[in-house]
Design an enzyme around this catalytic site. Sequence first.
Site, PDB file in Angstrom:
ATOM      1  N   GLU A 338       1.055  -1.242   0.001  1.00  0.00           N
ATOM      2  CA  GLU A 338      -0.078   0.107   0.006  1.00  0.00           C
ATOM      3  C   GLU A 338       0.760   1.303  -0.043  1.00  0.00           C
ATOM      4  O   GLU A 338       0.687   1.934   0.829  1.00  0.00           O
ATOM      5  CB  GLU A 338      -1.033   0.053   1.402  1.00  0.00           C
ATOM      6  CG  GLU A 338      -2.001  -1.276   1.231  1.00  0.00           C
ATOM      7  CD  GLU A 338      -2.804  -1.356   2.323  1.00  0.00           C
ATOM      8  OE1 GLU A 338      -2.731  -0.267   3.249  1.00  0.00           O
ATOM      9  OE2 GLU A 338      -3.595  -2.212   2.623  1.00  0.00           O
ATOM     10  N   GLU A 454      -6.499 -10.734  -0.869  1.00  0.00           N
ATOM     11  CA  GLU A 454      -7.447 -10.342   0.395  1.00  0.00           C
ATOM     12  C   GLU A 454      -8.948 -10.414  -0.231  1.00  0.00           C
ATOM     13  O   GLU A 454      -9.660  -9.428   0.218  1.00  0.00           O
ATOM     14  CB  GLU A 454      -6.985  -9.051   0.976  1.00  0.00           C
ATOM     15  CG  GLU A 454      -5.493  -9.198   1.324  1.00  0.00           C
ATOM     16  CD  GLU A 454      -5.292  -7.746   2.219  1.00  0.00           C
ATOM     17  OE1 GLU A 454      -5.804  -7.130   2.587  1.00  0.00           O
ATOM     18  OE2 GLU A 454      -3.975  -7.528   2.023  1.00  0.00           O
TER      19      GLU A 454
END
Length: 648
Positions: A338, A454
Amino acid sequence: MKKNNAVAGILSAVMLSTAIVPGFFSNAQADAATDAKVLYSNDFESGDVSAFTGRGGVEVIETSTAKAHSGTSSMCISGREKGWNGPQYLLSNDYEPGIEYTVSAWVCAEWYNTINLSMEYTDAGGERHYSNLASKGGDGWMEFSDVKVSFSDDVTNVYIYFECSDTANIYIDDFVFKQAAVHDIQEDIPSLKDVYANYFKIGCAATASELAPETTKNLIKKHYNSLTAGNELKPDSVLDYNATIASGSNTNPQVTLNNARSILNFCRDNNIPMRGHVFVWHQQTPDWFFRENYEANGEWASKEVMLERLENYIKNVFAALKEEYPTVEFYAYDVVNECYLDNGSLRDPGANNGSQQTSPWMQIFGDDSYIEAAFQFAREYAPEGCKLYYNDFNEYMPQKTQAIYDMAMKLKEKNLIDGIGMQSHLDVGFPTASAYEKALAKFASTGLDIQVTELDITTNDTSEAGFEKQAQIYSDILDACVKYADSISAVVFWGITDETSWRANRCPLLFNGDYTAKPSYYSIIDGIYPIQTTTTTATTTTETTITTTSSSETTTDTTTTTTTTTTTNTTSNENPGDVIPGDLNLDKTLSMIDLVYLNKFIAGSTTLNENQEKNAECFIDGEINGNDATALMKRIANQISSLPVTAN
């Protein structure tokens, strides 16, 4: 009212299609293997508060008639000097690990307050941990109802406790601690890892607390061949502050695997490969890691110091895993997580306890050079066979997609990266499956491996129609993954059941809280045939006789040789040929998935091949219709002994 377990299991399958047999299972629920059982309860009318102790050692715990939710008394906790002071109830001495429990109580404070129900435990290394289970805010009696809690067998001193935001008196009434109902998993539905065996690994993520119940372990063993630690290998879980300070080194942070031990033990004992998650992240990394001399309020460390810390941190984690868990296969590891905003730019400089947009890595480095450094160190120290990934969310936003692509191609040129992780936290309303596939195609064009890391898909509509829409999106996303299967090595779902998901209020996963499969589960195995493996062993024994003659005697020796040959055949079930009424997925057994195929065909939402059409005739009337669905339902539920049923 309880229903027959087989009938209860069919409900999820029926929800996938139109109501062919209206009302047939209108109130069915999953039957619990063990009903909920009250282990301790107290309405405090007797004056006994001996089961509770004070967390701070200063609390006065006694019954009081000043406030009561029911009856005339409650338990009052006064003398609190800190917000964390309050009553605690010990679990680990009297209750077993690996079992799910529930806590219920009515609670209030002297005035408007936020009251937390939390859990505390000591890990195998002696470190204390705290986690919030539920919070309530108000100025009157507030109910905590069946809040779930569980703990693993490698922790001690496990307590649940109440606290509030200031030092007000806390009142507790009608406290109930129960062993939660235990549900069996559905053994008669296809294993996801078998269904997708020809395409990619199918995995899930679990925290230590999620993994504690035995039913969760059983579900994972049935459906998944990859496991990701939900939190326990993130920086704030592995970086050991006390050991780091004790080491005396400013550049060699010490690590611990204590938080991840129950997950690592489970994977070791069940031979389940793991995805490591994660080394470099702007969140869930302690601020002291970025500070001079590891002081929480110290100056930012220099770039040179952080490079040394980064190298030693990655080296130490890989070394600890190799030393303590040499048989656990880490086939993938998220090195960096991220780094980009949705507009494709890097995060802003700043502490990680401020804005979600800020990154302490950017604060120290000022650019993206730390990304390449992290991959260099990971490449040097990763175990053989462990692939290295960059991982991100909203990866389908066009500008972010391009930024990830550009970064990955630069790292690929230097042989530092193996793949891209698409987190895939989605919603039924955004993005579209086509937008998601566009990003998937872009990443696949890098020639790097892709892992969906995810996956979950939220919905605010929990009606039957809402779950059908969610199922359709799941189906579309997995269809896209199958389309690009040559580029994808794993698809991982972020969680186990809706109830324990990090987005639980929007029901994002494949399984309900009672471990029954949702429509989304059935939608992603529609048209994918499970792989069946059969092993045959043949043993051949031969005897060889040798006769030797000399001048004095004749000697005979016999040698016996045994040869064992094992042959493994892996087959798909696309065209078994035999007519087996009701066997719509052609696996030569009857299960709920067959009912899915039949109902979807009757509803006009799918087609059947020649063999499936032959097997669809469960009720002999010359047509494939609701009568066939009813007959198949009854046969799966053991309400009739055989198929087909002949019309009267």
